[in-house]
Design a protein around this motif. Structure first.
Motif, short mmCIF file in Angstrom:
data_model
loop_
_atom_site.label_atom_id
_atom_site.label_comp_id
_atom_site.label_asym_id
_atom_site.label_seq_id
_atom_site.Cartn_x
_atom_site.Cartn_y
_atom_site.Cartn_z
N THR A 21 0.82 -1.21 0.00
CA THR A 21 0.00 0.00 0.00
C THR A 21 0.85 1.26 0.00
O THR A 21 0.61 2.19 -0.76
N THR A 22 1.87 1.28 0.85
CA THR A 22 2.69 2.49 1.01
C THR A 22 3.99 2.45 0.23
O THR A 22 4.61 3.48 0.00
N GLY A 23 4.43 1.25 -0.16
CA GLY A 23 5.72 1.13 -0.83
C GLY A 23 6.89 1.16 0.12
O GLY A 23 8.06 1.11 -0.31
N GLN A 24 6.62 1.23 1.42
CA GLN A 24 7.70 1.29 2.40
C GLN A 24 8.27 -0.09 2.66
O GLN A 24 7.56 -1.10 2.64
N VAL A 25 9.58 -0.13 2.91
CA VAL A 25 10.25 -1.40 3.23
C VAL A 25 9.93 -1.75 4.68
O VAL A 25 10.25 -1.00 5.60
N VAL A 26 9.29 -2.90 4.87
CA VAL A 26 8.89 -3.34 6.21
C VAL A 26 10.06 -4.00 6.92
O VAL A 26 10.29 -3.79 8.11
N SER A 27 10.81 -4.84 6.20
CA SER A 27 11.95 -5.53 6.80
C SER A 27 12.92 -5.95 5.72
O SER A 27 12.56 -6.08 4.54
N THR A 28 14.16 -6.16 6.12
CA THR A 28 15.19 -6.70 5.23
C THR A 28 15.84 -7.89 5.93
O THR A 28 15.91 -7.95 7.16
N SER A 29 16.32 -8.83 5.14
CA SER A 29 16.96 -10.00 5.72
C SER A 29 17.81 -10.67 4.65
O SER A 29 17.75 -10.32 3.46
#
Length: 296
Positions: free
Chosen positions: A145-153
């Protein structure tokens, strides 16, 4: 029937080739552990095509890793995997992956036979060897929805393979074997091992993504939602109804920064179908098509 030296040589080479293609690969980690069936609300997720340069196997690696991660998420049972950018259900989050390490033959050893009848037939070399393949992936979980990165791994996988040597040149590169065979190669098995680890990391990131559904229609006989048994919706579930307002975007990049939402009421699910539910209004004003429903 008497077998000539030439025909025996061809037969042994074919056997060695079969073993080399099959890989006899053993991942360093077994498949997903058996867990009880998931009975919570299932969030929607999509998997983008992996990024993989020619140095890390190219398109075959990219397509093979995408297919294996998609299958692993489907089999996991905690998510409803959908096609991103398609005409179906919109995903709540998108997984974007890239192959960052690709070592088809990171190390190993073996035993060979030279001389004698067998060695002579095989041009002086025969035996077995073991090699280890290593593949590492980097993942980003993005709120759709926002295009924001929630997490990286990131996750690394390893697999060992024992092949029969019969004057063969091993072709463990993955990209040269074709997508259908990718999973059976040592590097493909290393990728599968990495995916087993990655699924748990994705599940952790998905805890930060809200479950939501949309109002398909509202009529006198109820409010129709685009979520049903496929997303573990059950009769009696209560949901808050939110109406989207202004969409706030970055003027420089066009990125969606936020969507203003106003809570207008609550509904309770009464009837559940495969991909659809019917609810009744228990608080506030009647919803309209496009309103968003979130778990209380």
């Amino acid at each position: 029937m008497t077998m000539t030296s030439a025909s025996l040589n061809r037969r042994l080479i074919l056997t060695g080739a079969t073993l080399a293609v099959a890989g006899l690969a053993t991942p360093a980690m077994a498949g997903p552990q058996t867990r009880a069936a998931y009975d919570g609300l299932r969030k929607t997720i999509a998997v983008d095509l992996f990024q993989a340069t020619e140095a890390v196997g190219g398109s075959v690696t990219a397509e093979g890793m995408t297919a294996m991660l998609t299958q692993a998420l489907v089999e996991d049972g905690r998510f409803l995997v959908v096609e991103g950018g398609g005409g179906g259900i919109a995903p709540s989050a998108i997984v974007r992956g890239a192959v960052t390490k690709y070592e088809p033959a990171a190390g190993g050893g073996g035993m060979s036979i030279s001389g004698g009848p067998l060695g002579g037939l095989l041009g002086g070399r025969a035996g077995t060897r073991t090699q280890t393949a290593v593949l590492e992936i980097a993942l980003r979980l993005v709120d759709a929805t926002t295009g924001q990165v929630v997490s990286t791994s990131s996750a690394e996988g390893r697999a060992s393979s024992r092949t029969s040597e019969a004057g063969l040149v091993d072709n463990w590169g993955g990209g040269r074997l074709g997508g259908e065979i990718f999973r059976a190669t040592p590097i493909g098995q290393a990728g599968q091992d990495a995916i087993v680890r990655a699924v748990e990391q994705i599940a952790g990131g998905m805890r930060r993504v809200e479950w939501s559904a949309l109002v398909v229609d509202a009529a006198d006989n109820g409010v129709y939602l685009n979520a049903g048994a496929d997303r573990n919706v059950q009769s009696g579930l209560t949901l808050s109804v939110w109406r989207p307002g202004r969409t706030l975007t970055d003027p420089g990049t066009g990125e969606v920064l936020d969507v203003e939402m106003a809570r207008i009421g609550r509904v309770q699910v009464e009837t559940v179908r495969d991909r659809l539910s019917i609810a009744s209004v228990i608080e506030g004003e009647p919803p309209v098509r496009g309103d968003v429903l979130k778990a209380d």
